[in-house]
Design a protein around this motif. Structure first.
Motif, PDB file in Angstrom:
ATOM      1  N   PRO A   6       0.816  -1.213   0.000  1.00  0.00           N
ATOM      2  CA  PRO A   6       0.000   0.000   0.000  1.00  0.00           C
ATOM      3  C   PRO A   6       0.850   1.262   0.000  1.00  0.00           C
ATOM      4  CG  PRO A   6      -0.756  -1.561   1.667  1.00  0.00           C
ATOM      5  CD  PRO A   6       0.541  -2.074   1.159  1.00  0.00           C
ATOM      6  N   ILE A   7       0.307   2.330  -0.599  1.00  0.00           N
ATOM      7  CA  ILE A   7       0.980   3.632  -0.544  1.00  0.00           C
ATOM      8  C   ILE A   7       0.970   4.094   0.908  1.00  0.00           C
ATOM      9  CG2 ILE A   7       0.882   6.038  -1.305  1.00  0.00           C
ATOM     10  CD1 ILE A   7      -0.548   5.025  -3.824  1.00  0.00           C
ATOM     11  N   PRO A   8       2.137   4.474   1.459  1.00  0.00           N
ATOM     12  CA  PRO A   8       2.195   4.818   2.888  1.00  0.00           C
ATOM     13  C   PRO A   8       1.336   6.033   3.223  1.00  0.00           C
ATOM     14  CG  PRO A   8       4.227   5.454   1.775  1.00  0.00           C
ATOM     15  CD  PRO A   8       3.439   4.636   0.802  1.00  0.00           C
ATOM     16  N   ASP A   9       0.666   5.983   4.393  1.00  0.00           N
ATOM     17  CA  ASP A   9      -0.121   7.137   4.824  1.00  0.00           C
ATOM     18  C   ASP A   9       0.763   8.076   5.638  1.00  0.00           C
ATOM     19  OD1 ASP A   9       0.117   6.150   7.444  1.00  0.00           O
ATOM     20  OD2 ASP A   9      -1.694   4.953   7.241  1.00  0.00           O
ATOM     21  N   LYS A  10       0.188   9.182   6.068  1.00  0.00           N
ATOM     22  CA  LYS A  10       0.954  10.228   6.738  1.00  0.00           C
ATOM     23  C   LYS A  10       1.517   9.775   8.079  1.00  0.00           C
ATOM     24  CE  LYS A  10      -1.490  14.089   4.575  1.00  0.00           C
ATOM     25  NZ  LYS A  10      -2.311  15.306   4.802  1.00  0.00           N
ATOM     26  N   LYS A  11       0.850   8.853   8.750  1.00  0.00           N
ATOM     27  CA  LYS A  11       1.301   8.418  10.067  1.00  0.00           C
ATOM     28  C   LYS A  11       2.642   7.677  10.016  1.00  0.00           C
ATOM     29  CE  LYS A  11      -3.310   7.984  12.082  1.00  0.00           C
ATOM     30  NZ  LYS A  11      -4.293   7.060  12.689  1.00  0.00           N
ATOM     31  N   VAL A  12       2.949   7.070   8.876  1.00  0.00           N
ATOM     32  CA  VAL A  12       4.168   6.280   8.778  1.00  0.00           C
ATOM     33  C   VAL A  12       5.312   7.065   8.138  1.00  0.00           C
ATOM     34  CG1 VAL A  12       3.893   5.273   6.480  1.00  0.00           C
ATOM     35  CG2 VAL A  12       4.888   3.897   8.312  1.00  0.00           C
ATOM     36  N   LEU A  13       5.031   8.258   7.636  1.00  0.00           N
ATOM     37  CA  LEU A  13       6.063   9.048   6.984  1.00  0.00           C
ATOM     38  C   LEU A  13       7.022   9.657   7.998  1.00  0.00           C
ATOM     39  CD1 LEU A  13       3.962  10.938   4.271  1.00  0.00           C
ATOM     40  CD2 LEU A  13       5.408   8.918   3.970  1.00  0.00           C
ATOM     41  N   ILE A  58      14.280   6.773  24.320  1.00  0.00           N
ATOM     42  CA  ILE A  58      13.019   7.390  23.875  1.00  0.00           C
ATOM     43  C   ILE A  58      12.916   7.329  22.357  1.00  0.00           C
ATOM     44  CG2 ILE A  58      11.785   9.578  23.663  1.00  0.00           C
ATOM     45  CD1 ILE A  58      12.806  10.263  26.476  1.00  0.00           C
ATOM     46  N   GLU A  59      13.999   7.658  21.673  1.00  0.00           N
ATOM     47  CA  GLU A  59      13.975   7.605  20.201  1.00  0.00           C
ATOM     48  C   GLU A  59      13.770   6.176  19.708  1.00  0.00           C
ATOM     49  OE1 GLU A  59      16.577   9.087  16.333  1.00  0.00           O
ATOM     50  OE2 GLU A  59      17.493   9.075  18.325  1.00  0.00           O
ATOM     51  N   MET A  60      14.434   5.220  20.333  1.00  0.00           N
ATOM     52  CA  MET A  60      14.247   3.819  19.954  1.00  0.00           C
ATOM     53  C   MET A  60      12.812   3.383  20.201  1.00  0.00           C
ATOM     54  SD  MET A  60      17.805   2.114  21.381  1.00  0.00           S
ATOM     55  CE  MET A  60      17.147   0.461  21.248  1.00  0.00           C
ATOM     56  N   GLY A  61      12.246   3.787  21.339  1.00  0.00           N
ATOM     57  CA  GLY A  61      10.877   3.412  21.659  1.00  0.00           C
ATOM     58  C   GLY A  61       9.876   3.963  20.662  1.00  0.00           C
ATOM     59  N   VAL A  62      10.054   5.228  20.299  1.00  0.00           N
ATOM     60  CA  VAL A  62       9.149   5.851  19.323  1.00  0.00           C
ATOM     61  C   VAL A  62       9.263   5.157  17.972  1.00  0.00           C
ATOM     62  CG1 VAL A  62       8.713   7.963  18.006  1.00  0.00           C
ATOM     63  CG2 VAL A  62       9.140   8.091  20.470  1.00  0.00           C
ATOM     64  N   THR A  63      10.496   4.868  17.542  1.00  0.00           N
ATOM     65  CA  THR A  63      10.707   4.206  16.258  1.00  0.00           C
ATOM     66  C   THR A  63      10.090   2.812  16.241  1.00  0.00           C
ATOM     67  OG1 THR A  63      12.778   5.424  15.924  1.00  0.00           O
ATOM     68  CG2 THR A  63      12.450   3.443  14.611  1.00  0.00           C
ATOM     69  N   ILE A  64      10.311   2.051  17.290  1.00  0.00           N
ATOM     70  CA  ILE A  64       9.750   0.694  17.362  1.00  0.00           C
ATOM     71  C   ILE A  64       8.221   0.738  17.369  1.00  0.00           C
ATOM     72  CG2 ILE A  64       9.534  -1.351  18.824  1.00  0.00           C
ATOM     73  CD1 ILE A  64      12.414  -0.809  19.750  1.00  0.00           C
ATOM     74  N   TYR A  65       7.657   1.649  18.149  1.00  0.00           N
ATOM     75  CA  TYR A  65       6.193   1.744  18.234  1.00  0.00           C
ATOM     76  C   TYR A  65       5.582   2.101  16.880  1.00  0.00           C
ATOM     77  CZ  TYR A  65       1.599   3.696  19.173  1.00  0.00           C
ATOM     78  OH  TYR A  65       0.256   3.983  19.133  1.00  0.00           O
ATOM     79  N   LYS A  66       6.128   3.131  16.229  1.00  0.00           N
ATOM     80  CA  LYS A  66       5.553   3.562  14.951  1.00  0.00           C
ATOM     81  C   LYS A  66       5.747   2.512  13.864  1.00  0.00           C
ATOM     82  CE  LYS A  66       5.586   8.564  15.582  1.00  0.00           C
ATOM     83  NZ  LYS A  66       5.950   9.873  14.984  1.00  0.00           N
ATOM     84  N   THR A  67       6.861   1.798  13.934  1.00  0.00           N
ATOM     85  CA  THR A  67       7.093   0.743  12.940  1.00  0.00           C
ATOM     86  C   THR A  67       6.098  -0.398  13.115  1.00  0.00           C
ATOM     87  OG1 THR A  67       9.454   1.267  12.826  1.00  0.00           O
ATOM     88  CG2 THR A  67       8.774  -0.884  12.023  1.00  0.00           C
ATOM     89  N   LEU A  68       5.949  -0.876  14.326  1.00  0.00           N
ATOM     90  CA  LEU A  68       5.037  -2.001  14.582  1.00  0.00           C
ATOM     91  C   LEU A  68       3.574  -1.597  14.460  1.00  0.00           C
ATOM     92  CD1 LEU A  68       6.823  -3.645  17.653  1.00  0.00           C
ATOM     93  CD2 LEU A  68       7.020  -4.242  15.236  1.00  0.00           C
ATOM     94  N   ARG A  69       3.285  -0.340  14.731  1.00  0.00           N
ATOM     95  CA  ARG A  69       1.885   0.124  14.726  1.00  0.00           C
ATOM     96  C   ARG A  69       1.405   0.516  13.327  1.00  0.00           C
ATOM     97  NH1 ARG A  69      -2.615   1.061  14.437  1.00  0.00           N
ATOM     98  NH2 ARG A  69      -4.018   2.225  15.821  1.00  0.00           N
ATOM     99  N   TYR A  70       2.272   1.172  12.559  1.00  0.00           N
ATOM    100  CA  TYR A  70       1.810   1.744  11.292  1.00  0.00           C
ATOM    101  C   TYR A  70       2.495   1.201  10.052  1.00  0.00           C
ATOM    102  CZ  TYR A  70      -0.009   5.284  14.510  1.00  0.00           C
ATOM    103  OH  TYR A  70      -0.649   5.927  15.541  1.00  0.00           O
ATOM    104  N   ALA A  71       3.726   0.722  10.184  1.00  0.00           N
ATOM    105  CA  ALA A  71       4.529   0.431   8.988  1.00  0.00           C
ATOM    106  C   ALA A  71       4.002  -0.733   8.195  1.00  0.00           C
ATOM    107  CB  ALA A  71       5.974   0.190   9.361  1.00  0.00           C
ATOM    108  N   VAL A  72       4.145  -0.613   6.874  1.00  0.00           N
ATOM    109  CA  VAL A  72       3.865  -1.706   5.951  1.00  0.00           C
ATOM    110  C   VAL A  72       5.097  -1.867   5.088  1.00  0.00           C
ATOM    111  CG1 VAL A  72       2.442  -2.517   4.062  1.00  0.00           C
ATOM    112  CG2 VAL A  72       1.404  -1.176   5.909  1.00  0.00           C
ATOM    113  N   GLU A  73       5.689  -3.048   5.119  1.00  0.00           N
ATOM    114  CA  GLU A  73       6.941  -3.257   4.393  1.00  0.00           C
ATOM    115  C   GLU A  73       6.743  -3.139   2.899  1.00  0.00           C
ATOM    116  OE1 GLU A  73       9.959  -3.453   5.649  1.00  0.00           O
ATOM    117  OE2 GLU A  73       9.024  -3.138   7.590  1.00  0.00           O
ATOM    118  N   ARG A  74       7.761  -2.488   2.283  1.00  0.00           N
ATOM    119  CA  ARG A  74       7.687  -2.321   0.847  1.00  0.00           C
ATOM    120  C   ARG A  74       8.294  -3.520   0.146  1.00  0.00           C
ATOM    121  NH1 ARG A  74       9.629   3.824  -0.222  1.00  0.00           N
ATOM    122  NH2 ARG A  74       9.863   4.301   1.934  1.00  0.00           N
TER     123      ARG A  74
END
Length: 350
Positions: free
Chosen positions: A177-184, A334-350
């Protein structure tokens, strides 16, 4: 619009997105229109799935719009490569000028009282600044260009290897899928991170004496009490440069990828762990601080640091290193936590 039509439209836009992201920006608008017309025309007599299978893997299809593929850095990364290169070279120039100015002013002997001595001193400073700036720019620029080119070239080759693993047979189901704004990932955030990293690295490399207490007498600069242990700086500096290098690589991967993904998450975790280890080594195992800083500052400014609420009271103990280390580790976690959360929550692998 029916569910079938929506699925057809979604697959078509996914395919077009995967094609145009691999070609130069100036061609994207025109090629997008051409692809939509081509796919719509082919779909008049066939299904969208069969049409996309006939067109083939979007990466291979995108090569038709290129002049060739014998390159170190391809169209997918080229725009970001030039953009990052401009930012880094500008930062190298700024840090080189700052270090040259500081070195020229602090290294000049102003003891002469005659006008001739002052004029000669000013001329010497200007000459020293110009010479040091050129040396810093050439040396730092070559390192920057070589390092950035190498990193982008490795990313280009690694991406090719990943795509090969998908297999020879490509199907539309492989379109993501085309990535949405939350994953950008914000380009401006990446730019700020890159600029901050390069400037800090330049200052620590060229003029670490900037960090310290400045002693003035009658409005004239006398000397600096360095915050860091400059006598052992040759031992400390390599560890600092590795840390800045890790931060730079992580920010570049964020910039080029553009979205939270498994690659970004792994990069952030690996660099975060390594930066944490380096922070512990630098602050707890190496003679990082100038042990005489508080004593010299107390003497120069005629002030006693006896209050327990004064940070200088604890200089020379583990308190300073522990406080700085806790802050650094907190920022990294904190940066690692935010990255992990957003990846697992929103990311879709290309």
């Amino acid at each position: 619009m029916s569910e079938k039509e929506r699925n057809k439209m979604e697959l078509k836009e996914r395919y077009i997105y995967q094609v145009i992201r691999r070609i130069p920006k100036k061609q994207r608008e025109e090629i997008t229109m051409e692809l939509r017309e081509l796919i719509d025309e082919m779909c008049e007599h066939d299904t969208i799935e069969h049409v996309l299978e006939k067109l083939g893997n979007p990466e291979e299809f995108a090569k038709k719009y290129r002049d060739g593929n014998n390159y170190i850095i391809g169209p997918k990364y080229y725009d970001d490569y030039i953009w990052v290169l401009k930012i880094v070279l500008a930062c190298v120039l700024i840090s080189g000028i700052v270090s040259a100015v500081v070195s020229g002013i602090t290294g000049q002997d102003w003891s002469g009282e005659t006008v001739s001595a002052i004029v000669n001193g000013t001329v010497d400073i200007i000459g020293s600044i110009i010479t040091d700036t050129l040396v810093n720019l050439i040396g730092g620029g070559l390192v920057a260009i070589g390092g950035i080119t190498l990193i982008f070239a490795l990313m280009e080759r690694q991406n090719m290897k990943i795509n090969v693993k998908q297999g020879k047979s490509w199907t539309p189901e492989q379109l993501t899928p085309i990535p949405d704004k939350k994953v950008l990932i914000s380009r401006s955030d990446s730019m700020v991170g890159l600029v901050f990293t390069v400037l800090c690295a330049g200052i620590f490399l060229f003029v670490p004496e900037l960090f310290g207490a400045y002693i003035l007498e009658d409005g004239e600069f006398i000397r600096t009490i360095p915050l860091f242990n400059l006598e052992k700086w040759n031992l400390i500096l390599p560890f600092l440069m590795v840390g800045f290098g890790l931060c730079f690589v992580d920010e570049m991967i964020r910039l080029v990828t553009g979205t939270y993904s498994r690659v970004v998450m792994i990069s952030n975790i690996v660099t975060g762990v390594l930066q944490s280890v380096l922070s512990i080594v630098i602050l707890k195992m190496l003679p990082f601080w100038n042990e005489n800083f508080a004593k010299e500052a107390s003497k120069a400014f005629h002030r006693e640091f006896t209050s327990k609420g004064d940070l200088m009271h604890y200089w020379g103990t583990d308190v300073i290193s522990n406080v700085v280390l806790m802050v650094l580790l907190a920022v990294i976690l904190i940066e690692m936590g935010v990255t992990i959360y957003k990846t697992l929550r929103y990311a879709v692998e290309r």
